[in-house]
Design an enzyme around this catalytic site. Sequence first.
Site, mmCIF file in Angstrom:
data_model
loop_
_atom_site.group_PDB
_atom_site.id
_atom_site.type_symbol
_atom_site.label_atom_id
_atom_site.label_comp_id
_atom_site.label_asym_id
_atom_site.label_seq_id
_atom_site.Cartn_x
_atom_site.Cartn_y
_atom_site.Cartn_z
ATOM 1 N N ASN A 746 -19.753 -38.168 42.217
ATOM 2 C CA ASN A 746 -20.932 -37.374 41.895
ATOM 3 C C ASN A 746 -20.857 -35.939 42.409
ATOM 4 O O ASN A 746 -21.749 -35.141 42.124
ATOM 5 C CB ASN A 746 -22.190 -38.033 42.467
ATOM 6 N N VAL A 753 -23.450 -31.245 41.293
ATOM 7 C CA VAL A 753 -23.934 -32.462 41.932
ATOM 8 C C VAL A 753 -24.565 -33.314 40.847
ATOM 9 O O VAL A 753 -25.576 -32.942 40.251
ATOM 10 C CB VAL A 753 -24.955 -32.151 43.043
ATOM 11 N N CYS A 754 -23.953 -34.449 40.574
ATOM 12 C CA CYS A 754 -24.380 -35.285 39.458
ATOM 13 C C CYS A 754 -25.386 -36.319 39.952
ATOM 14 O O CYS A 754 -25.027 -37.287 40.618
ATOM 15 C CB CYS A 754 -23.141 -35.969 38.851
ATOM 16 N N LEU A 755 -26.643 -36.101 39.622
ATOM 17 C CA LEU A 755 -27.711 -36.967 40.113
ATOM 18 C C LEU A 755 -28.897 -36.885 39.157
ATOM 19 O O LEU A 755 -29.240 -35.797 38.679
ATOM 20 C CB LEU A 755 -28.128 -36.526 41.522
#
Length: 908
Positions: A746, A753-755
């Site tokens: 992530n 930032v993969c969220l």
Amino acid sequence: MTTAHRTRLPTKFYQEDIVRCIDSPNVYGIVLRCWHDAEDIPPLPSPFTDPLMRSLDRGEIGVSFFPGGVRDIVPESNYELVDRTFQSGDYCKRSVDDVRSGVVTSIEAQARLVHAISGEQVEGWRDMKEVRRATDVDGGDYVIYDDWIGQVIELFDELLVSASGAFVRLPEISSRLTIGDKGPDILPNPEALNGLVNYPKGAPLPSPDDTVIDMKRTILAICWLAVNQSLDPSVAQVKQRPARFWSGEDMTKLTVIRMRLDDVRVGDKVLLENDVGVPVTRYGVESEPNGAMTIKTLCVRETKTVVNVLWQDGSQESLPSTELIPYLNPDEYDCWPGDHVLWKLEHEEHAAIVQSVNSTDRVAVIRFANTGKTETVSVLELDPNGVSDWAAGNPHTHLGMRRGDKVFIHREGTSNGFESPRVPRIGEIEEWVREVPVRPDGEFSGWRRTMADMGTKIASERKEKPTVSRVKHPTRDDASLSWFGEVTGLRLDGTVDITHPNGSTAIYPLSRLTKLYDSLEQFEDDGWEGSDQGSHVDNAEGVWHLDADATWHCDHDDSEWEDEDSDEDSGGMDVDTWADENDIPLGDGVPNSLISRDVTPDGTDPVSPFPVSSSNTSPDSTQEIIVHEDEDGPAASPWKKFEVLPDAPHDHAFYSSVSNQPSKNFLARLTKEYRALSTSLPDSILVRAYEDRTDLLRCLIIGPENTPYEDAPFVIDWMLDSNFPQSPPIAHFLSWTNGNGRVNPNLYEEGKVCLSILGTWSGDRTETWSAARSSLLQAFVSIQGLVLVKEPWFCEPAYEKLRGTEEGMVNRWRLRSFPRIYFLLTPPYCVSRLYSEKAYVLSRGFVRRALETPLGGLEAEINWLYNTQLSPENAKADENLAVARLTAGGIIMLERTLSKLQTILDQM
């Protein structure tokens, strides 16, 4: 007391496996879906919903059966494996828990054939080299015209159907039918074909005996991708892009390139090169308009495949495909002999060719491209994929080649213009290809509508059977297309074996090759990029989902999202602790109550007393920072969880962004956010805000205990745009991996930032950002609790469901222990997964980077943490704790970090 052991059932089938029903041995099928596959979002409800489009339970597979094409979800226990499909360039293993993998160099396949219509069997097994496809051109085929290479995007067909003694010509775009298909769904209602001359008046209604006996391609839609790279630039520039649609005699000007013989599958229709003695069926007589027809088309009923494998250690082996499994999710450091890689160190990189890989120790022998010398290095320091190029926003370069790649060959004495091992890839999809295929009413739109009208007109104006206009295929003595080819081998000296369209092979240096970026690859890449955006769109009519009974339901969300300024607790933040709007100054925009943060004489913070209590933290995601006392009492601590500094640091990722004048609503919300941060942050998260830039923040998250990230510093810079809080905060992760890959699935090297809560990954509505329910505090804690976890490999959505299964586990190593040099470098658990080892080793480098290059606004905190709190002198000696056990490759990389940390320590 008996210990219960959880049984982990191995994966039985994979996509494209050929299976046979145990109770009905004549029933074959192709596996299209498996439980362990990455699930796609189901389509919107439709009366024609595919029976395979529902979620699978473990132990189920989705199969397309032969003959008939019936599709269904069935228990995998009722089926046995007949053959497993591989192509050159695929990766494979002997078993799930095998750490060694191989690359398929070639296959040797045989097939059992039956007549496509009568079902009569052809005697014996036939080598795949003896067969060719029944059609001259198919979707996805490459075509060449006037030095241009293109790809067939769509076809218009004329099908000849035998229906109760009559012949019906059926024009169709994107036909789903092939010769030999039979059933009541072949023909539409006769009224639907009104106006087609060759549909006899009074023709019978559709019946189960209707059979497709012939098919002709009448129109091709071609996307032209790139021009011959061996041409002189002055010549190439004047080459006009060819036409979009091709039909009639114009099709004879096209040359179709088919170089792969390993892509014929069960159910495919083929012809034998030597068809003497094969079964046939005959229709019609010479005196009839359609004449007499002899159908020699055959169907592949069963295959058996031998796979030639090059293993990572350099050994080669030929095995039945059923003794191998596909290696679907290679580690980003995986490489194989002949691969071009970059060996990346701190401030340098070296081009090299892999000679062999010890997958257990995670070390590789590489040969330097410039000197020819060899060296054993950690695979964790190798970049086989050009990760840094992608991170830098340059997706049009590629490292080396892979078997199966289609390439242009530059003329001798010239090059592709890139320094090896980087290779350019070219290919431009024309905009018309991306047009929406159908209108909301289900009718074709755009160029497909044009193509359908053209095909229907051609069919309606024809008075007799269509004239066969065949495309060309290269002959063995035709060397005119030697500027194009397919990669069929990678040599240990870095050169590449290329097979040309006429079947000849030659060896080329990497510098003379350019990779074709074809339309299918571009569509796939577009899909991934789209999925990463994660934008959330509300559906006023509710959310559709498919339940286990294959029934569509629409869930309506009747809850109202509360107004952002509501005083009620909305669940995302503790509103009762927020400051009132009276705290908002009218001048500089920062709440006065949060600017001055005095430290008491005993080193504690009046808002967040230190030593801190861990009562407001989660034991799974945070840890307590301990203050070690000396003879004079507790050490003075700069550890303030939240502080507003006068100026934003110049090294902030968004420092150069334009700061808009904050609105009153923005400042009101910011006040509430600051209040929540000042009272509710976990002990291991620090946040800094700035008086001169209210739109910027910086947070330091210390890696949680019992994870690969323990004690490592993770710094994220934040920006609040003018639409905040209606839009989520924008994050930029400071990645210090030196181009050696992501430290977490992530956390991207380029800073993403993969969220879900940040809108950078699609998630449930409850997981996405809401102005009323979400907060900065929630975002910070989510990263620590949901991203920096014990098993980061499972952060990938496609892998999360594999947790605890054999597919999700890798071999545990029995290797030597690593010396205890630093407490923070030897966490009390055994690194038992490949990804976790990588995350652990890379995150140790974060400690060094934070100490070497001071972070604006966090210098004192970083020095205090690592030089006082986590120093070797303060480490608790506990011989009962498990010491870290790493692979040799992990140790090599870790030793570099330790050496630099020792240098830092010596200079203090």
